[in-house]
Design a protein around this motif. Structure first.
Motif, mmCIF file in Angstrom:
data_model
loop_
_atom_site.group_PDB
_atom_site.id
_atom_site.type_symbol
_atom_site.label_atom_id
_atom_site.label_comp_id
_atom_site.label_asym_id
_atom_site.label_seq_id
_atom_site.Cartn_x
_atom_site.Cartn_y
_atom_site.Cartn_z
ATOM 1 N N GLY A 327 -0.446 -26.376 44.040
ATOM 2 C CA GLY A 327 -0.031 -25.553 42.807
ATOM 3 C C GLY A 327 -0.486 -26.350 41.491
ATOM 4 N N LEU A 328 -0.674 -25.267 40.401
ATOM 5 C CA LEU A 328 -0.668 -26.204 39.030
ATOM 6 C C LEU A 328 0.517 -25.916 38.116
ATOM 7 C CD1 LEU A 328 -4.664 -25.340 38.326
ATOM 8 C CD2 LEU A 328 -3.691 -27.375 39.636
ATOM 9 N N LEU A 329 0.890 -27.036 37.511
ATOM 10 C CA LEU A 329 2.035 -26.746 36.740
ATOM 11 C C LEU A 329 1.777 -27.422 35.391
ATOM 12 C CD1 LEU A 329 4.896 -28.039 39.181
ATOM 13 C CD2 LEU A 329 4.503 -25.645 38.145
ATOM 14 N N GLY A 330 2.238 -26.636 34.302
ATOM 15 C CA GLY A 330 2.168 -27.089 33.062
ATOM 16 C C GLY A 330 2.475 -26.219 31.914
ATOM 17 N N GLY A 331 2.796 -26.722 30.815
ATOM 18 C CA GLY A 331 3.007 -25.630 29.533
ATOM 19 C C GLY A 331 1.963 -24.807 29.368
ATOM 20 N N ASN A 332 2.160 -23.672 28.556
ATOM 21 C CA ASN A 332 1.283 -22.750 28.166
ATOM 22 C C ASN A 332 0.267 -23.435 27.333
ATOM 23 O OD1 ASN A 332 2.399 -20.476 29.332
ATOM 24 N ND2 ASN A 332 3.884 -19.890 27.482
ATOM 25 N N GLY A 333 -1.023 -23.339 27.614
ATOM 26 C CA GLY A 333 -2.038 -24.031 26.832
ATOM 27 C C GLY A 333 -2.529 -25.370 27.211
ATOM 28 N N CYS A 334 -1.881 -25.669 28.344
ATOM 29 C CA CYS A 334 -2.195 -27.356 28.772
ATOM 30 C C CYS A 334 -3.552 -27.468 29.442
ATOM 31 C CB CYS A 334 -0.899 -27.872 29.439
ATOM 32 S SG CYS A 334 -0.949 -27.141 31.137
ATOM 33 N N GLY A 335 -4.111 -26.332 30.060
ATOM 34 C CA GLY A 335 -5.384 -26.543 30.649
ATOM 35 C C GLY A 335 -5.253 -25.922 32.118
ATOM 36 N N LYS A 336 -4.341 -25.526 32.496
ATOM 37 C CA LYS A 336 -4.309 -24.814 34.004
ATOM 38 C C LYS A 336 -5.449 -23.752 34.160
ATOM 39 C CE LYS A 336 -0.099 -23.328 33.866
ATOM 40 N NZ LYS A 336 0.166 -23.630 32.242
ATOM 41 N N SER A 337 -5.383 -22.586 33.317
ATOM 42 C CA SER A 337 -6.478 -22.002 33.202
ATOM 43 C C SER A 337 -8.029 -22.213 33.164
ATOM 44 C CB SER A 337 -6.094 -20.839 32.265
ATOM 45 O OG SER A 337 -4.977 -20.161 32.742
ATOM 46 N N THR A 338 -8.116 -23.356 32.391
ATOM 47 C CA THR A 338 -9.341 -23.940 32.074
ATOM 48 C C THR A 338 -9.783 -24.841 33.442
ATOM 49 O OG1 THR A 338 -8.994 -24.210 29.677
ATOM 50 C CG2 THR A 338 -10.753 -25.544 30.703
ATOM 51 N N LEU A 339 -9.046 -25.406 33.894
ATOM 52 C CA LEU A 339 -9.143 -25.923 35.471
ATOM 53 C C LEU A 339 -9.628 -24.930 36.432
ATOM 54 C CD1 LEU A 339 -9.792 -28.195 37.051
ATOM 55 C CD2 LEU A 339 -7.325 -28.333 37.554
ATOM 56 N N MET A 340 -9.164 -23.881 36.227
ATOM 57 C CA MET A 340 -9.094 -22.636 37.498
ATOM 58 C C MET A 340 -10.443 -22.181 37.027
ATOM 59 S SD MET A 340 -6.812 -22.288 39.357
ATOM 60 C CE MET A 340 -6.212 -20.735 39.712
ATOM 61 N N GLN A 341 -10.966 -22.178 35.976
ATOM 62 C CA GLN A 341 -12.435 -21.711 35.369
ATOM 63 C C GLN A 341 -13.299 -22.550 35.830
ATOM 64 O OE1 GLN A 341 -12.147 -20.714 31.296
ATOM 65 N NE2 GLN A 341 -11.641 -18.599 31.621
ATOM 66 N N LEU A 342 -13.222 -23.820 35.589
ATOM 67 C CA LEU A 342 -14.019 -24.889 36.119
ATOM 68 C C LEU A 342 -14.216 -24.902 37.895
ATOM 69 C CD1 LEU A 342 -13.513 -28.192 34.269
ATOM 70 C CD2 LEU A 342 -15.094 -26.335 33.694
ATOM 71 N N LEU A 343 -13.353 -24.550 38.570
ATOM 72 C CA LEU A 343 -13.394 -24.423 39.954
ATOM 73 C C LEU A 343 -14.097 -23.093 40.414
ATOM 74 C CD1 LEU A 343 -9.861 -25.834 40.741
ATOM 75 C CD2 LEU A 343 -12.038 -27.056 40.712
ATOM 76 N N ALA A 344 -13.832 -22.091 39.759
ATOM 77 C CA ALA A 344 -14.142 -20.794 39.970
ATOM 78 C C ALA A 344 -15.643 -20.878 39.995
ATOM 79 C CB ALA A 344 -13.517 -19.612 39.135
ATOM 80 N N HIS A 345 -16.362 -21.443 39.043
ATOM 81 C CA HIS A 345 -17.790 -21.599 38.824
ATOM 82 C C HIS A 345 -18.528 -22.831 39.339
ATOM 83 C CE1 HIS A 345 -17.843 -17.670 36.189
ATOM 84 N NE2 HIS A 345 -16.689 -18.281 35.745
ATOM 85 N N GLU A 450 -1.641 -16.735 38.161
ATOM 86 C CA GLU A 450 -0.580 -15.886 37.600
ATOM 87 C C GLU A 450 -0.661 -14.470 38.349
ATOM 88 O OE1 GLU A 450 2.050 -16.918 36.651
ATOM 89 O OE2 GLU A 450 1.610 -18.381 34.881
ATOM 90 N N PRO A 451 -0.708 -14.663 39.917
ATOM 91 C CA PRO A 451 -0.717 -13.378 40.582
ATOM 92 C C PRO A 451 0.514 -12.565 40.711
ATOM 93 C CG PRO A 451 -0.685 -14.976 42.205
ATOM 94 C CD PRO A 451 -0.538 -15.914 40.631
ATOM 95 N N THR A 452 1.513 -13.383 40.204
ATOM 96 C CA THR A 452 2.912 -12.576 40.331
ATOM 97 C C THR A 452 3.398 -11.772 39.227
ATOM 98 O OG1 THR A 452 4.091 -14.610 39.516
ATOM 99 C CG2 THR A 452 3.797 -14.657 41.791
ATOM 100 N N ASN A 453 2.444 -11.751 38.234
ATOM 101 C CA ASN A 453 2.975 -10.924 37.132
ATOM 102 C C ASN A 453 3.136 -9.723 37.415
ATOM 103 O OD1 ASN A 453 3.269 -13.361 35.442
ATOM 104 N ND2 ASN A 453 1.217 -12.986 34.261
#
Length: 619
Positions: A327-345, A450-453
């Protein structure tokens, strides 16, 4: 005690579709009610009816005179160019107020929300800060009853904890009662004292239970067990009556008409009971793995990434293997989604998604499947049928052909919805489309951002079970603490300053953040760094006798107050104390008072330091 707000026999339909009928709800002082139910059951519509924003088709809402209602919508609307204070004060436009009182209320709520800059234009706020502002705006008029539609949407975990503390405290702006829609099970467990579920599976259209969410689950299980037993009893009676009615013509002529009519009534009751039991449908989620046996699927070595000169994460090492659930934890804008994009590509070696430094390597032909929280993969002009089965009337799932109607029903879509444009579907329905697409793609690594939204609680339960059964590697970004606890075996925490660490659970991450943000390590609102007061004056200047005594005692006094702040933070995080409104209010008020004293001491220390630097000491 007379109710603050009540609805009697409420019903609402849209066209031929009935959302709910015969709903009764009563709110008294002290009621903290969580409203749950499957997507499409009419929760948001019921909230709007109670708020006076929508008319019910049947029934009536009763609101005592002078009772003030506050309403928090799912979507936030602000004056984008206005400041935080301007938008808060706009929440008082409909009630008489003095200018100084309005300003005082606005500053008080902005302080409670922990906004760093009250003059910041709303257009520059992130989704999480906008939600905090919307909550404060709903409270500024001091409503008697607060109605909230998904208040945790867009809030990160720290924001959700802030809201829990706010709802649990007794403050001047606290409502006497609140009713809120939420699918966040941990949040419901920590904030409500009554739960109400809307669903067609209940004879009265809803089920209510006193207590927290776990208490409701016990009552719900009991009801479902009784409902199933009722169906069994009715079916047995119906079988006996049918056998009796089918006897020979001679016997049938002697049968009393009342018994024939009773058999018809019994058949109708059985049909209704079966329909209610079948209404408890669940999304059928089952992610497909490739079956790869490779141990290491992905390895990231010393990767770093920044944005606009600000580091998001630095020197991060990460290894994903079969069966790992991170699981990735952090405030909004801390880099979680950026890391996910790096992993996805990582597997396609895209130049657009490379770390600033370090490297990411993957196993040969690794299959990476990702869920994007922004849902940009959906074409709003497509129909539901085209979104689910873009190549025709069927799809291929696990080497089998499945008709689109059957596939749609697996995700709780009705056949008559297939021609509905995606843009007209709810957020939860759009999320189910994306999950349906993911299920058709065999994966070694599953990346879920964020699949649970917008997913309802039944869908969340099925999602959890599917993720636990997925044999590949999982990386999950979510603010749903219940999902994190159940699914992830470790978490990667971000502190928003470019640092990351691995933890066993989110509580350890929160403790780390608190240590990182101790008052002595933080910045003052003015932006000046806080340093500990020293024992010696600068440049050899001397202070007056009284000033020097004050200066010498400052360090010990500040340290003592900061230790008390840490104690208060620990107390306010204790679930037993959170459940006691009086103690929460007492500790919160003390926390604000101690924090103000610390600020005053630092300001005074800087003033004395300035006197030493300018040579004004002793004058």
């Amino acid at each position: 005690m007379s109710p603050l707000l009540s609805g009697r026999d409420l019903g609402k339909s849209f066209g031929a579709q009935s959302l709910f009928t015969g709903i009764d709800i009563v709110l008294h002082r002290g009621d903290h009610v969580g409203l749950i139910g499957p997507n499409g059951s009419g929760k948001s519509t019921l909230l709007k009816i109670l708020a006076g924003l929508t008319e019910a088709d049947s029934g009536q809402v009763f609101l005592p005179k002078n009772t003030r209602i506050g309403y928090l919508a799912q979507e936030d609307r602000f004056c984008e160019n206005g400041s935080i204070i301007d938008n808060l004060m706009a929440g008082l436009a409909a009630i008489p107020h003095a200018e100084d009182e309005a300003l005082n209320r606005a500053h008080t709520l902005a302080s409670r929300a922990e906004f760093p800059d009250y003059d910041c234009p709303v257009s520059q706020l992130s989704g999480g800060w906008r939600k905090r502002l919307a909550i404060c705006r709903a409270l500024i008029a001091h409503p008697d009853v607060l109605l909230m539609d998904e208040p945790t949407n867009h809030l990160d975990i720290e924001g959700i904890l802030w809201l829990e503390k706010l709802l649990g405290a007794r403050l001047p702006e606290s409502p006497a009662a609140f009713l809120m829609i939420s699918h966040d099970r941990r949040f419901l467990e920590n904030t409500v004292n009554r739960v109400m579920e809307l669903s067609p599976m209940y004879p009265d259209g809803s089920l209510q239970a006193r207590g927290v969410y776990s208490d409701f689950l016990i009552k719900r299980r009991q009801f479902l067990k009784q409902q199933q037993a009722l169906e069994t009893r009715l079916a047995n009676r119906m079988r006996r009556e049918t056998e009796w009615l089918r006897r020979g013509p001679k016997a049938r002529t002697t049968k009393a008409k009342y018994r024939i009519d009773a058999a018809g009534d019994l058949a109708g009751e059985l049909e209704k009971t079966r329909a209610r039991n079948r209404a408890n449908g669940q999304v059928q989620i089952d992610f497909t793995a490739t079956g790869r046996k490779t141990k290491k699927l992905l390895t990231a070595h010393k990767i770093s990434k920044g944005f606009a000169g600000r580091p998001l994460f630095t020197d991060l090492d990460l290894v994903l293997t079969n069966g790992s659930r991170l699981g990735l934890l952090g405030g909004n804008g801390c880099g979680k989604s950026t890391l996910m994009q790096l992993l996805a590509h990582a597997a396609d070696r895209s130049d657009l998604f490379r770390p600033d430094s370090g490297s990411i390597t993957t196993a040969d032909n690794v299959r990476i499947v990702s869920f994007d929280q922004r849902r940009q993969q959906l074409d709003p002009d497509q129909t539901l049928k085209q979104a689910l089965a873009p190549d025709g009337d069927s799809i291929i799932y696990r080497d089998r052909t499945v008709h689109v109607v059957t596939w749609a029903q697996r995700f709780l879509f009705r056949p008559d919805q297939l021609e509905t444009p995606v843009a007209r579907l709810s957020g939860g329905e759009q999320a189910r489309i994306l999950i349906a697409r993911l299920m058709r793609q065999p994966a070694d690594i599953l990346l879920l951002d964020e699949p649970t939204n917008d997913l309802d609680i039944p869908s969340l339960n099925v999602l959890e079970e599917s993720l636990l059964e997925f044999p590949g590697a999982l990386v999950l970004v979510t603010h749903d603490r219940f999902l994190l606890e159940k699914v992830c075996d470790r978490v990667l925490g971000f502190n928003g300053q470019g640092q990351t660490r691995f933890f066993a659970d989110y509580n350890q991450w929160l403790d780390w953040l608190r240590q990182e943000r101790k008052p002595e390590k933080s910045l003052q609102k003015s932006g000046k760094p806080r340093a500990k007061p020293g024992k010696k004056g600068k440049k050899g200047k001397k202070l007056s006798y009284m000033d020097q005594r004050e200066y010498d005692a400052m360090e010990e006094k500040i340290l003592s107050l900061e230790e008390r702040l840490e104690e208060l933070e620990t107390l306010l995080a204790d679930p037993e104390i959170v459940a006691d409104h009086d103690r929460v209010s007492q500790y919160w008020q003390e926390q604000e008072q101690v924090q103000a004293e610390v600020e005053q001491l630092y300001d005074r220390w800087q003033e004395l330091e300035s006197m030493l630097e300018t040579g004004d000491a002793g004058k």
